[in-house]
Design an enzyme around this catalytic site. Structure first.
Site, PDB file in Angstrom:
ATOM      1  N   HIS A 455       0.813  -1.218   0.000  1.00 56.88           N
ATOM      2  CA  HIS A 455       0.000   0.000   0.000  1.00 56.88           C
ATOM      3  C   HIS A 455       0.848   1.270   0.000  1.00 56.88           C
ATOM      4  O   HIS A 455       0.302   2.377  -0.088  1.00 56.88           O
ATOM      5  CB  HIS A 455      -0.927   0.010   1.219  1.00 56.88           C
ATOM      6  CG  HIS A 455      -2.246   0.678   0.959  1.00 56.88           C
ATOM      7  ND1 HIS A 455      -2.535   1.338  -0.211  1.00 56.88           N
ATOM      8  CD2 HIS A 455      -3.360   0.797   1.728  1.00 56.88           C
ATOM      9  CE1 HIS A 455      -3.756   1.830  -0.163  1.00 56.88           C
ATOM     10  NE2 HIS A 455      -4.283   1.519   1.009  1.00 56.88           N
ATOM     11  N   ASP A 459      -2.375   1.772  -4.789  1.00 57.33           N
ATOM     12  CA  ASP A 459      -3.637   2.139  -4.143  1.00 57.33           C
ATOM     13  C   ASP A 459      -4.701   1.098  -4.463  1.00 57.33           C
ATOM     14  O   ASP A 459      -4.533   0.235  -5.324  1.00 57.33           O
ATOM     15  CB  ASP A 459      -4.090   3.534  -4.592  1.00 57.33           C
ATOM     16  CG  ASP A 459      -4.145   3.667  -6.112  1.00 57.33           C
ATOM     17  OD1 ASP A 459      -4.767   2.809  -6.764  1.00 57.33           O
ATOM     18  OD2 ASP A 459      -3.559   4.625  -6.648  1.00 57.33           O
TER      19      ASP A 459
END
Length: 485
Positions: A455, A459
């Site tokens: 992450h 995204d």
């Protein structure tokens, strides 16, 4: 002759010494002198010249500084050419080191399960001294053997041939390969030859005794019968007391063993993966059309000698998706300042083997067809089952899929393998009711997929779009033809 075997990464230096005709064959204290292309041992006034030969196993192993010895010979053991000396296991792969000489083990530099350092000797082998006829060099003379005993051991200079897996099986059962008749090509000893030899010697292969034992409870005491009832009286059922059964006594003992080999590599990899913030995404895929397509192509692939599973389609669809989302095929440096986009799609496949979890990868998937991927998967699965996956197969991955559904389960939470940034876990295929485009209930072949992404650079929207594209290729396999190269 005297021989000393060294370990240098996976490059093993084997040195043979030719003594002068009147030189004593007994090993003496000596000083090692290194020159560009020769080695010498000087002991007193005697001079022993050495010639070197190399066996190249892996070109990228110079970064590995130690090996764990798994199996080892004993001092005083007689070894022949190609007999196993020891088995070394690193965090990348396990390799069996074989002898290039006929002789006797005189010294062991390590114990079993100890760590062997790079560049240090493993064993000393003392070979028979004597004169060498003719101009040939490095020819080891062996004693003559009777034709009835070992006619298969040495025929015109040919030595016993066997794969490392077969040698390991023979070593685990304390069997000398020179005593086994090979039925393979050119007298090669096969696994079946070892098993048949064990059956002839023992009559059966006994499984290992269980480590933990439970003592069986003693037989329950006999319950006394109720006294006979008086005549003309109503019979009442006697009350039988429940016998007290003693609880079994657990006699197992705890034991501690060091973490080594592939398990040690897993500790390092998963500790590094814990530092990555994982983002999870899950979805389901309707594989009904792919199931029909595979059933049509399965027979054709088998006629070419290849087993066609669903995994080649999953891997190829992932590669097509990575062309549109290259950030999922990238890596992030330790300082989190640079992203490297990988040109090759080296897609790894998590395998559950006898040695633990291994993740070999298929190189350059973007250039392979579905059939070529199936051929490579067959090769990797065969090597994985035999415990012979090498460093080249286990390194260089850029993206990974884990077929957890082959064991069971639908969803999972896969852990990213650094330095990769994404991984997928595939559940089992289930036949479930679903609505078609007409609103009718039909049976569908449903598979669940679970994605994990780094992450820090990926995204949720990117992971979702990649998953949708990957799913569309599998739900409509004909659409893959438009993008195949």
């Amino acid at each position: 002759y005297a021989a000393i075997i060294f370990i240098q990464g996976f490059v093993f230096l084997c040195v043979s010494a030719r003594l002068h005709r009147h030189c004593c064959s007994k090993l003496q204290a000596a000083c090692f002198v290194s020159q560009p292309h020769s080695y010498s041992l000087i002991a007193g006034q005697q001079h022993r010249s050495f010639r070197t030969s190399y066996d190249q196993f892996c070109s990228s192993s110079s970064q590995i500084l130690e090996r764990a010895l798994w199996k080892y010979v004993k001092e005083g053991d007689k070894v022949s050419q190609f007999d196993s000396i020891c088995e070394v296991q690193s965090d990348k792969a396990s390799v069996t080191i074989t002898s290039r000489y006929d002789g006797v083990i005189r010294k062991l530099y390590y114990d079993v399960d100890s760590i062997a350092l790079v560049g240090k000797p493993l064993v000393d082998i003392e070979t028979d001294g004597g004169q060498v006829k003719g101009p040939q060099e490095d020819v080891v003379e062996t004693p003559a053997v009777s034709q009835e005993e070992h006619t298969h051991q040495e025929i015109k200079g040919l030595k016993t041939q066997a794969t490392p897996a077969v040698r390991r099986l023979a070593m685990e059962n304390n069997i000398k390969l020179s005593e086994v008749v090979g039925t393979g090509k050119d007298g090669r000893i096969l696994k079946e030859d070892i098993l048949n030899f064990i059956a002839r010697q023992t009559g059966a292969i006994l499984p290992p005794a269980p480590f933990q034992e439970i003592r069986p409870p003693p037989p329950a005491a006999a319950v006394p019968l109720a006294p006979a009832a008086k005549p003309k009286e109503k019979m009442t059922p006697p009350s039988v007391p429940t016998p007290a059964i003693p609880k079994p006594v657990f006699t197992g003992k705890d034991h501690t063993e060091p973490i080594k080999g592939f398990q040690k590599a897993m500790v390092k990899t998963m500790s590094a993966a814990l530092k990555i913030p994982h983002f999870g995404y899950k979805d389901e895929v309707d594989l009904s059309q792919l199931v029909r397509l595979r059933s049509e192509l399965k027979g054709l692939a088998e006629s070419r000698g290849v087993k066609l599973s669903y995994m080649p389609f999953f891997i190829k669809a992932a590669s097509l998706g990575l062309l549109h989302f290259p950030i999922l095929n990238s890596s992030l440096d330790e300082n989190c300042t640079n992203i490297t986009y990988k040109a090759a799609h080296n897609i790894g496949l998590a395998m559950d083997t006898s040695q633990g979890l291994l993740v070999p990868n298929v190189k350059n998937v973007q250039m392979l067809s579905v059939f070529e991927i199936a051929v490579e998967l067959n090769r990797l699965q065969t090597l994985g089952a035999a415990g012979q996956l090498g460093t080249a197969d286990l390194t260089g991955g850029t993206f990974t899929v884990s077929n957890i559904g082959s064991i069971g389960g639908t969803y999972a939470k896969p852990v990213i393998l650094p330095p990769e940034v994404a991984i997928g876990a595939l559940g089992k295929i289930q036949v479930l009711p679903r609505f078609n485009h007409k609103g009718e209930v039909v049976k569908a072949h449903i598979m669940n997929v679970s994605w994990s992404a780094d992450h820090r650079i990926i995204d949720g929207a990117t992971m979702c779009r990649f998953s949708n594209l990957w799913r569309s290729y599998l739900e409509n396999p004909a659409s893959m033809v438009l993008d195949l190269k």
